[in-house]
Design a protein around this motif. Sequence first.
Motif, PDB file in Angstrom:
ATOM      1  N   GLY A  32       0.808  -1.210   0.000  1.00  7.06           N
ATOM      2  CA  GLY A  32       0.000   0.000   0.000  1.00  7.06           C
ATOM      3  C   GLY A  32       0.843   1.263   0.000  1.00  7.06           C
ATOM      4  O   GLY A  32       0.393   2.322  -0.453  1.00  7.06           O
ATOM      5  N   ALA A  33       2.071   1.161   0.497  1.00  8.88           N
ATOM      6  CA  ALA A  33       2.994   2.294   0.507  1.00  8.88           C
ATOM      7  C   ALA A  33       3.839   2.351  -0.759  1.00  8.88           C
ATOM      8  O   ALA A  33       4.739   3.185  -0.867  1.00  8.88           O
ATOM      9  N   GLY A  34       3.569   1.438  -1.719  1.00  6.84           N
ATOM     10  CA  GLY A  34       4.250   1.484  -3.004  1.00  6.84           C
ATOM     11  C   GLY A  34       5.546   0.716  -3.088  1.00  6.84           C
ATOM     12  O   GLY A  34       6.366   0.977  -3.980  1.00  6.84           O
ATOM     13  N   ARG A  35       5.747  -0.239  -2.208  1.00  8.61           N
ATOM     14  CA  ARG A  35       6.980  -1.017  -2.234  1.00  8.61           C
ATOM     15  C   ARG A  35       6.764  -2.386  -2.850  1.00  8.61           C
ATOM     16  O   ARG A  35       5.698  -2.992  -2.698  1.00  8.61           O
ATOM     17  N   GLU A  36       7.803  -2.881  -3.500  1.00  7.32           N
ATOM     18  CA  GLU A  36       7.788  -4.258  -3.988  1.00  7.32           C
ATOM     19  C   GLU A  36       7.994  -5.188  -2.806  1.00  7.32           C
ATOM     20  O   GLU A  36       8.902  -4.984  -1.994  1.00  7.32           O
ATOM     21  N   VAL A  37       7.175  -6.204  -2.703  1.00  6.28           N
ATOM     22  CA  VAL A  37       7.255  -7.156  -1.599  1.00  6.28           C
ATOM     23  C   VAL A  37       7.367  -8.564  -2.153  1.00  6.28           C
ATOM     24  O   VAL A  37       6.616  -8.953  -3.044  1.00  6.28           O
ATOM     25  N   VAL A  38       8.305  -9.315  -1.627  1.00  2.00           N
ATOM     26  CA  VAL A  38       8.423 -10.739  -1.907  1.00  2.00           C
ATOM     27  C   VAL A  38       8.029 -11.470  -0.626  1.00  2.00           C
ATOM     28  O   VAL A  38       8.699 -11.355   0.395  1.00  2.00           O
ATOM     29  N   LEU A  39       6.930 -12.199  -0.683  1.00  2.00           N
ATOM     30  CA  LEU A  39       6.408 -12.941   0.464  1.00  2.00           C
ATOM     31  C   LEU A  39       6.689 -14.414   0.233  1.00  2.00           C
ATOM     32  O   LEU A  39       6.216 -15.002  -0.735  1.00  2.00           O
ATOM     33  N   THR A  40       7.474 -15.013   1.119  1.00  2.00           N
ATOM     34  CA  THR A  40       7.933 -16.373   0.881  1.00  2.00           C
ATOM     35  C   THR A  40       7.977 -17.157   2.190  1.00  2.00           C
ATOM     36  O   THR A  40       7.506 -16.675   3.220  1.00  2.00           O
ATOM     37  N   ARG A  41       8.542 -18.361   2.148  1.00  2.00           N
ATOM     38  CA  ARG A  41       8.585 -19.193   3.355  1.00  2.00           C
ATOM     39  C   ARG A  41       9.715 -20.205   3.234  1.00  2.00           C
ATOM     40  O   ARG A  41      10.256 -20.445   2.152  1.00  2.00           O
ATOM     41  N   GLU A  42      10.062 -20.793   4.367  1.00  2.00           N
ATOM     42  CA  GLU A  42      11.001 -21.912   4.413  1.00  2.00           C
ATOM     43  C   GLU A  42      10.447 -23.008   5.314  1.00  2.00           C
ATOM     44  O   GLU A  42       9.945 -22.698   6.403  1.00  2.00           O
ATOM     45  N   PRO A  43      10.572 -24.255   4.857  1.00  2.00           N
ATOM     46  CA  PRO A  43      10.958 -24.647   3.503  1.00  2.00           C
ATOM     47  C   PRO A  43       9.798 -24.453   2.532  1.00  2.00           C
ATOM     48  O   PRO A  43       8.654 -24.321   2.963  1.00  2.00           O
ATOM     49  N   GLY A  44      10.104 -24.408   1.243  1.00  2.00           N
ATOM     50  CA  GLY A  44       9.058 -24.385   0.237  1.00  2.00           C
ATOM     51  C   GLY A  44       8.882 -23.085  -0.508  1.00  2.00           C
ATOM     52  O   GLY A  44       7.860 -22.895  -1.156  1.00  2.00           O
ATOM     53  N   GLY A  45       9.864 -22.200  -0.488  1.00  2.00           N
ATOM     54  CA  GLY A  45       9.735 -20.934  -1.185  1.00  2.00           C
ATOM     55  C   GLY A  45      10.064 -20.975  -2.657  1.00  2.00           C
ATOM     56  O   GLY A  45       9.932 -19.961  -3.339  1.00  2.00           O
ATOM     57  N   THR A  46      10.516 -22.125  -3.145  1.00  2.00           N
ATOM     58  CA  THR A  46      10.830 -22.310  -4.563  1.00  2.00           C
ATOM     59  C   THR A  46      10.278 -23.660  -4.998  1.00  2.00           C
ATOM     60  O   THR A  46       9.814 -24.458  -4.170  1.00  2.00           O
ATOM     61  N   GLU A  47      10.364 -23.949  -6.304  1.00  2.00           N
ATOM     62  CA  GLU A  47       9.890 -25.256  -6.778  1.00  2.00           C
ATOM     63  C   GLU A  47      10.697 -26.385  -6.146  1.00  2.00           C
ATOM     64  O   GLU A  47      10.141 -27.402  -5.715  1.00  2.00           O
ATOM     65  N   LEU A  48      12.017 -26.231  -6.103  1.00  2.00           N
ATOM     66  CA  LEU A  48      12.841 -27.235  -5.436  1.00  2.00           C
ATOM     67  C   LEU A  48      12.488 -27.292  -3.954  1.00  2.00           C
ATOM     68  O   LEU A  48      12.411 -28.375  -3.354  1.00  2.00           O
ATOM     69  N   GLY A  49      12.239 -26.138  -3.366  1.00  2.00           N
ATOM     70  CA  GLY A  49      11.889 -26.098  -1.954  1.00  2.00           C
ATOM     71  C   GLY A  49      10.616 -26.855  -1.631  1.00  2.00           C
ATOM     72  O   GLY A  49      10.503 -27.458  -0.556  1.00  2.00           O
ATOM     73  N   LEU A  50       9.660 -26.862  -2.558  1.00  2.00           N
ATOM     74  CA  LEU A  50       8.427 -27.612  -2.324  1.00  2.00           C
ATOM     75  C   LEU A  50       8.712 -29.105  -2.245  1.00  2.00           C
ATOM     76  O   LEU A  50       8.124 -29.821  -1.429  1.00  2.00           O
ATOM     77  N   LEU A  51       9.625 -29.590  -3.084  1.00  2.00           N
ATOM     78  CA  LEU A  51      10.006 -31.009  -3.030  1.00  2.00           C
ATOM     79  C   LEU A  51      10.711 -31.324  -1.717  1.00  2.00           C
ATOM     80  O   LEU A  51      10.442 -32.351  -1.079  1.00  2.00           O
ATOM     81  N   LEU A  52      11.612 -30.436  -1.302  1.00  2.00           N
ATOM     82  CA  LEU A  52      12.333 -30.653  -0.053  1.00  2.00           C
ATOM     83  C   LEU A  52      11.393 -30.548   1.144  1.00  2.00           C
ATOM     84  O   LEU A  52      11.531 -31.294   2.113  1.00  2.00           O
ATOM     85  N   ARG A  53      10.430 -29.645   1.068  1.00  2.00           N
ATOM     86  CA  ARG A  53       9.454 -29.495   2.150  1.00  2.00           C
ATOM     87  C   ARG A  53       8.672 -30.791   2.342  1.00  2.00           C
ATOM     88  O   ARG A  53       8.468 -31.254   3.473  1.00  2.00           O
ATOM     89  N   ASP A  54       8.233 -31.368   1.255  1.00  2.00           N
ATOM     90  CA  ASP A  54       7.475 -32.611   1.343  1.00  2.00           C
ATOM     91  C   ASP A  54       8.327 -33.725   1.945  1.00  2.00           C
ATOM     92  O   ASP A  54       7.859 -34.504   2.787  1.00  2.00           O
ATOM     93  N   ALA A  55       9.599 -33.769   1.539  1.00  2.00           N
ATOM     94  CA  ALA A  55      10.488 -34.819   2.039  1.00  2.00           C
ATOM     95  C   ALA A  55      10.750 -34.670   3.529  1.00  2.00           C
ATOM     96  O   ALA A  55      10.718 -35.646   4.284  1.00  2.00           O
ATOM     97  N   VAL A  56      10.989 -33.446   3.986  1.00  2.00           N
ATOM     98  CA  VAL A  56      11.413 -33.255   5.371  1.00  2.00           C
ATOM     99  C   VAL A  56      10.239 -33.225   6.351  1.00  2.00           C
ATOM    100  O   VAL A  56      10.385 -33.614   7.521  1.00  2.00           O
ATOM    101  N   LEU A  57       9.066 -32.795   5.897  1.00  2.00           N
ATOM    102  CA  LEU A  57       7.932 -32.670   6.809  1.00  2.00           C
ATOM    103  C   LEU A  57       6.912 -33.795   6.687  1.00  2.00           C
ATOM    104  O   LEU A  57       6.186 -34.072   7.650  1.00  2.00           O
ATOM    105  N   HIS A  58       6.859 -34.442   5.526  1.00  2.00           N
ATOM    106  CA  HIS A  58       5.793 -35.414   5.316  1.00  2.00           C
ATOM    107  C   HIS A  58       6.286 -36.761   4.792  1.00  2.00           C
ATOM    108  O   HIS A  58       5.468 -37.655   4.553  1.00  2.00           O
ATOM    109  N   GLY A  59       7.586 -36.913   4.605  1.00  2.00           N
ATOM    110  CA  GLY A  59       8.106 -38.154   4.051  1.00  2.00           C
ATOM    111  C   GLY A  59       8.297 -39.227   5.109  1.00  2.00           C
ATOM    112  O   GLY A  59       7.859 -39.103   6.252  1.00  2.00           O
ATOM    113  N   ASP A  60       8.961 -40.303   4.693  1.00  2.00           N
ATOM    114  CA  ASP A  60       9.287 -41.374   5.625  1.00  2.00           C
ATOM    115  C   ASP A  60      10.287 -40.870   6.657  1.00  2.00           C
ATOM    116  O   ASP A  60      10.748 -39.733   6.596  1.00  2.00           O
ATOM    117  N   HIS A  61      10.644 -41.744   7.578  1.00  2.00           N
ATOM    118  CA  HIS A  61      11.541 -41.333   8.653  1.00  2.00           C
ATOM    119  C   HIS A  61      12.818 -40.698   8.098  1.00  2.00           C
ATOM    120  O   HIS A  61      13.460 -41.239   7.203  1.00  2.00           O
TER     121      HIS A  61
END
Length: 222
Positions: A32-61
């Motif tokens: 609203g103040a006219g700034r560019e904002v990148v809103l992201t997260r870890e893990p999972g902020g990129t396409e590769l990150g989504l794969l790693l997120r699934d492996a580390v949080l929802h995969g096997d042991h």
Amino acid sequence: MTSGAGLFVSFEGGDGAGKSTQARLLADRLRGAGREVVLTREPGGTELGLLLRDAVLHGDHVDARTEALLYATDRAHHVASLVRPALERGAVVLTDRYLDSSVAYQGTGRDLGADEVEQLSLWATRGLLPALTVLLDLDPDVGRARLTSAPDRLESEGDDFHRRTRLAFLDRASADPDRWLVLDATRPADDLAAAIGERVDALLAAGVPGAGDAAGTVEVTS
């Protein structure tokens, strides 16, 4: 603590503390103040990150050291491909979790050693730290009661694990008050947003230039 002309802000805290909500509220304020904002997260902020997120949080042991390395891998790629380029063009980058989560969860929670895990992430990111880290502090029992989906591997850990990670966050904040803003996450969301916005406005006023006339948006939500 900043790269290029941008501003880097991370949100930390236990599960259910409201990190995603506050990151989005801050993003709306800044756009609203006219700034560019990148809103992201870890893990999972990129396409590769989504794969790693699934492996580390929802995969096997996954054993503790592998878990720490997966988070560091995600962070290295996230910073190199998304965070640094955004900072260099003058954007404000807001991330839901960053290096301090690894130190708290893997370093302290998993007993791998806080210093060792911190150094791993500093190496992975070439030393990039946020200018501001917002800690939304909340009793772990209260936070987990707020969750509405099935718990992931970390959310499923026992009470002692979550108590130790909370204390790890508070200890880090106490040791570096210039970088951290600690807030009681039981406060109303609007009050928290106002406190965060005031601190960010001060950082921007201290010399971080704007992102130009048009506010662009790069947002990762999947």
